[in-house]
Design an enzyme around this catalytic site. Structure first.
Site, PDB file in Angstrom:
ATOM      1  CE  LYS A 135      -4.636  -0.454   1.890  1.00  0.00           C
ATOM      2  NZ  LYS A 135      -5.514  -0.137   3.025  1.00  0.00           N
TER       3      LYS A 135
ATOM      4  CD  GLU B 216     -19.821  -5.890   6.410  1.00  0.00           C
ATOM      5  OE1 GLU B 216     -19.256  -4.987   5.752  1.00  0.00           O
ATOM      6  OE2 GLU B 216     -19.797  -7.100   6.088  1.00  0.00           O
TER       7      GLU B 216
ATOM      8  NE  ARG C 144     -21.686  -6.476   2.166  1.00  0.00           N
ATOM      9  CZ  ARG C 144     -20.452  -6.781   1.748  1.00  0.00           C
ATOM     10  NH1 ARG C 144     -19.412  -6.352   2.416  1.00  0.00           N
ATOM     11  NH2 ARG C 144     -20.281  -7.519   0.682  1.00  0.00           N
TER      12      ARG C 144
END
Length: 609
Positions: free
Chosen positions: A262, A348, A376
């Site tokens: 990243k 979730e 979700r």
């Protein structure tokens, strides 16, 4: 382009991305890490005939640059500009619309099955990563893919050392060997030969597993039925191209493990990829973010401070988040209470049921979750929490229209999908202090509750450090007027106040969506000729619908105008622009009420309860 030019092309894309994002802001660190991968994929495969499905779409900016949208990158996440994530309506190269994570393998598998059923020799590639492999959906899809003989390539963009650190010359060499035709031919031929001899087959299978397990982290994926390759250096163009070319010619489901960094190529982002995940404008040469004018504390900060205060006062308090520590304001809570903080990753469903289990044992779990992410876990909210009437508090961030992240992240439906669930108490604060007191109110209840608040800052109300539980189901009249009463919910209360001043209307901060203050509604219906409801939630099934149902149940025939998010998806832009697009800015609300009240049948004399 000649292959030897691809490395310099990647450098050009990286420079362009840094310079552009320094002016506009946007998702940054993850995109710097996928430049070589995106370049190699478009070079090795025949896109868009070959399908590339990008997961967690904030890693797809290089893909957009390479597919005809370079000159529009400066408009990304702005009203009328490029979408923040891949969008099928934007480009034929965006094969699947994304925004929430872990959908790529399922969608790509569907595309691969469709291609096989039509006899088309196209390749389908799912690029997953950046935390998306923590979600169960990805493993459900991988499990299914491994049982099918379809041409699917799953690429794990592993940019956080989450599975393995085996990157280097030996790993790249092994990846080339394992993706090559010779190895593949021997492997498949051997399977056919010894499959008829069960004892030998089992011995060979176990031997291969143990050999791979010593040098490769791919045993899990092999067990799921995919041919695992890697890990390889995702910034080594030669390794990427040679491996992708080999995989392009292999049949059946393949899994390529790619290691990227990243923030690659921009030192500040490499050093702190979290800070540089989605920065605003910055000074590229100095690596300094351009500070915005300081406003009041954000609602996320209000929540984080309350959670710390609450945990100090009650040892039963536990904080849970599905990978949204920074966004939900829980960084300091984790430092203070590491044993009472749980980041479950992008999972979730698990976050909600984990909270239910904790509540069963007398804890007081607080699940901090974005509105659009809670969608979700709806089954878990109903079945595991509400059905069992467990005292889980849902701190629902990003309620309403969030702005630049657009329709995948707008919290447009939570009031609708929460208020129909039995046992739920649903609250929406009008300001910062009310948010704090509502959160405390939720903890005092012996049933599930939700406090739903918007992104960003509030109107700037002073916060009372002392916590007081609000009377459940009771609203507050903000302004006494005549003729029309405006019933406002949550973040729309400040707008309703100014609208009330313009129209000399009564204004009410409803506070509770469930239960409603029916006594007040009954009184207002008897003293006003019409009611207006206003909310930053879908009109369909929202808080205004609850008011309509209340009036119908009480047998009251009264004109009611429901204002909220219309029955369409609102595109990306600033939050103010999104509110205007939905007709929820001050001027639009005033015009809507005036136009509606101007109809002669609406306000005939004497019309009331």
């Amino acid at each position: 382009m000649p292959e030897e030019s691809l490395a310099s092309l990647s450098d050009e894309i990286r420079d362009y991305l840094i310079q552009t994002m320094s002016h506009t802001g946007g998702h940054f660190a993850a995109n710097l890490g996928t430049i070589e991968l995106a370049t190699a994929l478009h070079y090795a495969f025949e896109t868009p005939r070959d399908r590339i499905v990008w997961d967690v779409g904030h890693q797809a900016y290089p893909h957009k640059i390479l597919t005809g949208r370079r000159d529009q990158l400066s408009t990304i996440r702005q009203m009328g500009g490029l979408a923040p994530f891949p969008s099928r309506s934007e480009s034929e190269y965006d094969t699947f619309g994304v925004g929430h994570s872990s959908t790529s393998v399922s969608a790509a598998l569907g595309m691969a099955i469709a291609a096989a059923s039509r006899g088309e020799s196209r390749r389908v590639i799912a690029v997953i990563g950046d935390g998306a492999m923590t979600a169960g959906l990805a493993y459900e899809a991988l499990n299914h893919a491994g049982s099918l003989n379809v041409d699917l390539l799953v690429i794990l963009n592993d940019n956080d050392m989450s599975i393995s650190e085996n990157v280097g010359a030996m790993s790249n060499y092994l990846a080339k060997i394992l993706s090559g035709k010779l190895y593949s031919t021997i492997r498949e031929g051997s399977k056919k030969l010894i499959h008829r001899m069960p004892t030998v087959w089992e011995l060979a299978r176990r031997s291969e597993e143990h050999v791979k397990g010593m040098v490769l982290p791919g045993t899990l994926f092999e067990e799921l039925g995919l041919n695992y390759i890697g890990p390889i250096d995702g910034h080594d163009m030669d390794a990427l191209l040679s491996t992708l070319r080999n995989l392009r010619d292999l049949k059946g489901p393949q899994f390529l493990h790619v290691m990227t960094r990243k923030g690659k190529g921009y030192e500040p982002a490499e050093a702190d990829p979290i800070k540089w995940h989605g920065p605003g404008p910055f000074i590229p040469d100095k690596g300094e973010l351009i500070k915005k004018k300081s406003g009041g504390p954000s609602y996320s900060k209000i929540f984080g401070d309350w959670l710390i205060d609450m945990a100090d006062a009650d040892e039963r308090i536990v904080g849970i988040t599905p990978a949204m520590r920074e966004g939900s304001g829980m960084v300091e809570f984790e430092k203070r209470f590491p044993n009472r903080y749980f980041d479950v990753g992008i999972a979730e469903q698990h976050s909600v049921t984990l909270g239910a289990g904790l509540a069963c044992e007398g804890m007081r779990p607080v699940v901090a979750i974005y509105s659009s992410f809670l969608q979700r876990a709806y089954d878990q909210l109903i079945h595991d929490v509400a059905l069992q009437n467990l005292p889980v508090v849902f701190a629902i961030d990003r309620g309403g229209l969030v702005g630049a992240d657009g329709p995948t992240h707008h919290g447009a439906f939570d009031l609708s999908y929460l208020r129909c669930v039995p046992n739920m108490i649903v609250m929406a604060p009008a300001d910062e202090n009310e948010c704090r007191q509502m959160l405390y109110t939720g903890v005092t209840l012996d049933q599930p509750s939700a406090v739903r608040y918007p992104r960003g800052t509030g109107p700037g109300v002073e916060i009372d450090r002392q916590m007081k539980a609000l009377p459940v189901g009771k609203a507050a009249v903000c302004r006494e007027g005549s003729q029309v009463a405006v019933l406002a919910f949550g973040a729309m209360v400040p707008t309703a106040r100014t609208v009330g001043d313009d129209l000399d209307a009564t204004v009410v901060n409803m506070r509770f969506i469930k239960p409603l203050d029916e006594d007040l509604i009954l009184r207002l219906a008897g003293s006003h000729r019409a009611l207006v409801t206003i909310e930053d939630n879908a009109v369909a099934g929202g808080a205004g619908s609850a008011v309509n149902e209340c009036l119908a149940r009480l047998g009251i025939a009264l004109p009611v105008l429901n204002l909220g998010i219309p029955d369409r998806f609102i595109e990306h832009g600033s939050r103010d622009q999104c509110l205007a697009a939905a007709g929820l800015d001050h001027e639009s609300v005033v015009q809507a009420i005036r136009a509606w009240s101007g109809e002669t049948t609406r306000f005939r004399a004497g019309h009331g309860a």
